[in-house]
Design a protein around this motif. Sequence first.
Motif, PDB file in Angstrom:
ATOM      1  N   UNK A 177      49.945  50.170  36.903  1.00 45.84           N
ATOM      2  CA  UNK A 177      50.129  49.709  35.529  1.00 45.84           C
ATOM      3  C   UNK A 177      49.419  50.665  34.571  1.00 45.84           C
ATOM      4  N   UNK A 178      49.803  50.589  33.313  1.00 44.79           N
ATOM      5  CA  UNK A 178      49.149  51.426  32.309  1.00 44.79           C
ATOM      6  C   UNK A 178      47.655  51.114  32.231  1.00 44.79           C
ATOM      7  N   UNK A 179      47.315  49.842  32.320  1.00 45.68           N
ATOM      8  CA  UNK A 179      45.908  49.462  32.266  1.00 45.68           C
ATOM      9  C   UNK A 179      45.137  50.053  33.441  1.00 45.68           C
ATOM     10  N   UNK A 180      45.752  50.034  34.619  1.00 50.13           N
ATOM     11  CA  UNK A 180      45.115  50.590  35.809  1.00 50.13           C
ATOM     12  C   UNK A 180      44.899  52.091  35.663  1.00 50.13           C
ATOM     13  N   UNK A 181      45.926  52.770  35.145  1.00 48.60           N
ATOM     14  CA  UNK A 181      45.827  54.221  34.950  1.00 48.60           C
ATOM     15  C   UNK A 181      44.736  54.563  33.943  1.00 48.60           C
ATOM     16  N   UNK A 182      44.715  53.861  32.817  1.00 46.55           N
ATOM     17  CA  UNK A 182      43.703  54.136  31.797  1.00 46.55           C
ATOM     18  C   UNK A 182      42.300  53.920  32.344  1.00 46.55           C
TER      19      UNK A 182
END
Length: 225
Positions: A177-182
């Motif tokens: 997810x984007x949150x995980x990547x960030x």
Amino acid sequence: MNKQKILLVDDERDILELIGFNLEKEGYEVFTAENGRKAIEIAHRVTPDLILLDVMMPEMDGMETCRELRENPKFAHVLIAFLTARNEDYSQIAGFDAGADDYISKPIKPRVLVSRVKALLRRQGAVETEITPASTNGIVIDKDRYLVIRDGHEMSLPKKEFELLALLASAPGRVFTRENILTNVWGNDVIVGDRTIDVHIRKLREKLGDDYFKTIKGVGYKFEP
């Protein structure tokens, strides 16, 4: 214990003195330069851990300086953050496209700047997923040397591009997810937007090919070898 080294680049002497003083108080070894040319010269000499780089400068601006540094594998591990005035005609996307890890808007209070610097340095070299040199469909990711080897040819990627690739390739087929990547690549203490991820994915696609990176609309990305 060796001090962490920071190269501060700005054409305004008062900013160099003010920020430099506050960083030295925190125990950092600070080097200063008033233009991009001088910054590159000093970077080759001292190999800083972090470069705080003004955008608008004479002789060589921050964007050009950042691109030249990122072309040299010697600086793959070096963090680069742009210092930008709020009224400058500056795009965050352009900065990340040039290879920057973060941006800091001026004017900024010294204590806030020190906090941002600490957050950046905590993230240095910290991809949370352990990656060992492994081959995935012709691509070898060598974390120890910060190199990507494709079909026998070595490729040096900017730090955040490498960390993003390493994260996605650590679990082929898994959707990040984007949150995980960030969180894993940029960290909770660094403020970046979703477009930052898109820019870095685009750069990876340009260098490695479209087929490796799949967009999951509204969710994130996955790596498919």
